[in-house]
Scaffold this motif. Structure first.
Motif, PDB file in Angstrom:
ATOM      1  N   ALA A  41       0.912  -1.077  -0.040  1.00  0.00           N
ATOM      2  CA  ALA A  41      -0.199   0.179   0.059  1.00  0.00           C
ATOM      3  C   ALA A  41       0.925   1.361   0.038  1.00  0.00           C
ATOM      4  CB  ALA A  41      -0.948  -0.012   1.084  1.00  0.00           C
ATOM      5  N   LEU A  42       1.897   1.149   0.669  1.00  0.00           N
ATOM      6  CA  LEU A  42       2.630   2.463   0.860  1.00  0.00           C
ATOM      7  C   LEU A  42       3.421   2.472  -0.578  1.00  0.00           C
ATOM      8  CD1 LEU A  42       4.245   4.495   2.456  1.00  0.00           C
ATOM      9  CD2 LEU A  42       5.801   2.958   3.047  1.00  0.00           C
ATOM     10  N   ALA A  43       3.909   1.506  -1.275  1.00  0.00           N
ATOM     11  CA  ALA A  43       4.576   1.594  -2.603  1.00  0.00           C
ATOM     12  C   ALA A  43       3.757   2.143  -3.491  1.00  0.00           C
ATOM     13  CB  ALA A  43       5.122   0.113  -2.720  1.00  0.00           C
ATOM     14  N   ASP A  44       2.323   1.703  -3.498  1.00  0.00           N
ATOM     15  CA  ASP A  44       1.518   2.139  -4.500  1.00  0.00           C
ATOM     16  C   ASP A  44       1.214   3.744  -4.259  1.00  0.00           C
ATOM     17  OD1 ASP A  44       1.107  -0.272  -5.582  1.00  0.00           O
ATOM     18  OD2 ASP A  44      -0.809  -0.572  -4.076  1.00  0.00           O
ATOM     19  N   GLU A  45       1.160   4.085  -2.820  1.00  0.00           N
ATOM     20  CA  GLU A  45       1.102   5.360  -2.660  1.00  0.00           C
ATOM     21  C   GLU A  45       2.489   6.275  -3.198  1.00  0.00           C
ATOM     22  OE1 GLU A  45       1.436   8.304   1.098  1.00  0.00           O
ATOM     23  OE2 GLU A  45       0.962   6.217   1.700  1.00  0.00           O
ATOM     24  N   LEU A  46       3.433   5.975  -3.150  1.00  0.00           N
ATOM     25  CA  LEU A  46       4.238   6.558  -3.490  1.00  0.00           C
ATOM     26  C   LEU A  46       4.699   6.521  -4.747  1.00  0.00           C
ATOM     27  CD1 LEU A  46       6.516   6.201   0.060  1.00  0.00           C
ATOM     28  CD2 LEU A  46       5.127   8.027  -0.562  1.00  0.00           C
ATOM     29  N   GLY A  47       4.318   5.538  -5.608  1.00  0.00           N
ATOM     30  CA  GLY A  47       4.848   5.069  -6.799  1.00  0.00           C
ATOM     31  C   GLY A  47       4.640   6.155  -7.728  1.00  0.00           C
ATOM     32  N   THR A  48       3.497   7.167  -7.572  1.00  0.00           N
ATOM     33  CA  THR A  48       3.476   8.490  -8.436  1.00  0.00           C
ATOM     34  C   THR A  48       4.499   9.321  -8.464  1.00  0.00           C
ATOM     35  OG1 THR A  48       1.899   9.507  -6.941  1.00  0.00           O
ATOM     36  CG2 THR A  48       0.861   8.023  -8.120  1.00  0.00           C
ATOM     37  N   GLN A  49       5.310   9.283  -7.192  1.00  0.00           N
ATOM     38  CA  GLN A  49       6.400  10.464  -7.128  1.00  0.00           C
ATOM     39  C   GLN A  49       7.774   9.977  -6.979  1.00  0.00           C
ATOM     40  OE1 GLN A  49       4.722  10.886  -2.760  1.00  0.00           O
ATOM     41  NE2 GLN A  49       5.332  13.100  -3.252  1.00  0.00           N
ATOM     42  N   ALA A  50       7.862   8.499  -7.181  1.00  0.00           N
ATOM     43  CA  ALA A  50       9.144   7.913  -7.152  1.00  0.00           C
ATOM     44  C   ALA A  50       9.195   6.575  -7.554  1.00  0.00           C
ATOM     45  CB  ALA A  50       9.905   8.204  -5.773  1.00  0.00           C
ATOM     46  N   ARG A  51      10.263   6.056  -8.110  1.00  0.00           N
ATOM     47  CA  ARG A  51      10.619   4.586  -8.168  1.00  0.00           C
ATOM     48  C   ARG A  51      10.607   3.877  -6.933  1.00  0.00           C
ATOM     49  NH1 ARG A  51      15.492   3.700 -12.057  1.00  0.00           N
ATOM     50  NH2 ARG A  51      16.445   4.899 -10.335  1.00  0.00           N
ATOM     51  N   VAL A  52       9.657   2.798  -6.860  1.00  0.00           N
ATOM     52  CA  VAL A  52       9.878   2.153  -5.478  1.00  0.00           C
ATOM     53  C   VAL A  52       9.919   0.467  -5.614  1.00  0.00           C
ATOM     54  CG1 VAL A  52       8.456   1.990  -3.078  1.00  0.00           C
ATOM     55  CG2 VAL A  52       8.065   3.968  -4.440  1.00  0.00           C
TER      56      VAL A  52
END
Length: 252
Positions: free
Chosen positions: A41-52
């Protein structure tokens, strides 16, 4: 080149706040955690801002750590930062009454887990060279004793000395090492320590204006973005509301 940071224990508290802070600055993230649902869930949240890159891992599992780190994709293979955040305290009972299982868990996580991630990732940090850095999450408990701290405090004293020793071994590589030593911080850490006792958690922080995970994330971001010739050896921080008490004296 986009900098990459590896964060252990990213599913809550300091680790989660660090992930959000570094993603907002455009860093690529390798995030580890035991709770797959939270991590993804965190990776999905931050995936729009950075490569995760999320890695469902327990830092205590040496074989799993070796396999995952050995197979890091090229895009995440050279690291500028390692944040050794995974750690915990369990219980507050006196040493003679506490659980040996809890002691094992604290040693395995706070010491051995930190050792595994550090040793396995050092070659990648050294490959980056100048500007790379390791931030180890210590604690004021590693500097100052208090009742019920026993193995937790001792494990953080280990982190302090290990961090200083790493500085010696890394001289000439450009890789920096910091031991960050927070005091009273409000996070899931205390819920774990109190075995989910919400009343104890609320009482600990009531009116204290404790440090927040976002404060720690901002501090770590500052540390890893210092000029490449600057090393913050150790940094102890507390909320203004927290200070030291008198020595205990047993009286007849």
């Amino acid at each position: 080149m986009t900098p990459t940071v590896f964060i252990t224990g990213a599913t809550s508290g300091f680790g989660q706040a660090c992930a959000r802070r570094f993603a907002a600055a455009g860093w690529s993230l390798v995030l580890t955690g035991r709770r797959a649902e939270r991590l993804h869930a965190l990776a999905d949240e931050l995936g729009t801002q950075a490569r995760v890159l999320p890695l469902v891992l327990d830092v205590r599992d040496r074989a799993a750590m070796e396999q995952a780190i050995g197979q890091l994709p090229p895009a995440f293979s050279t690291l500028r930062g390692l944040i050794n955040n995974a750690g915990l305290a369990l219980g507050t009972a006196p040493a003679a009454q506490c659980s040996l299982d809890d002691w094992d868990t604290m040693v395995d996580t706070n010491i051995k887990g930190l050792l595994y991630s550090t040793r396995l990732l050092l070659p990648r940090l050294i490959a980056h060279g100048a500007g790379a850095g390791i931030v180890n999450l210590g604690s004021i408990a590693g500097n100052w004793p208090y009742p019920g701290s026993h193995v937790y405090g001792a494990s953080k004293a280990f982190v302090r000395q290990f961090s200083l020793n790493l500085r010696c071994d890394l001289q000439g590589t450009g890789v920096r090492v910091t031991n960050l030593e927070p005091g009273l911080c409000e996070s899931e850490f205390s819920q774990v320590r109190f075995a989910g006792d919400q009343a104890r958690y609320d009482a600990l922080y009531a009116g204290a204006r404790a440090i927040q995970p976002e404060d720690i994330a901002e501090t770590i971001f500052w540390i890893l973005n210092q000029p490449a010739h600057i090393n913050i050896n150790s940094l102890e921080l507390m909320p203004v509301s927290q200070s030291w008490s008198n020595f205990a004296v047993e009286r007849a």
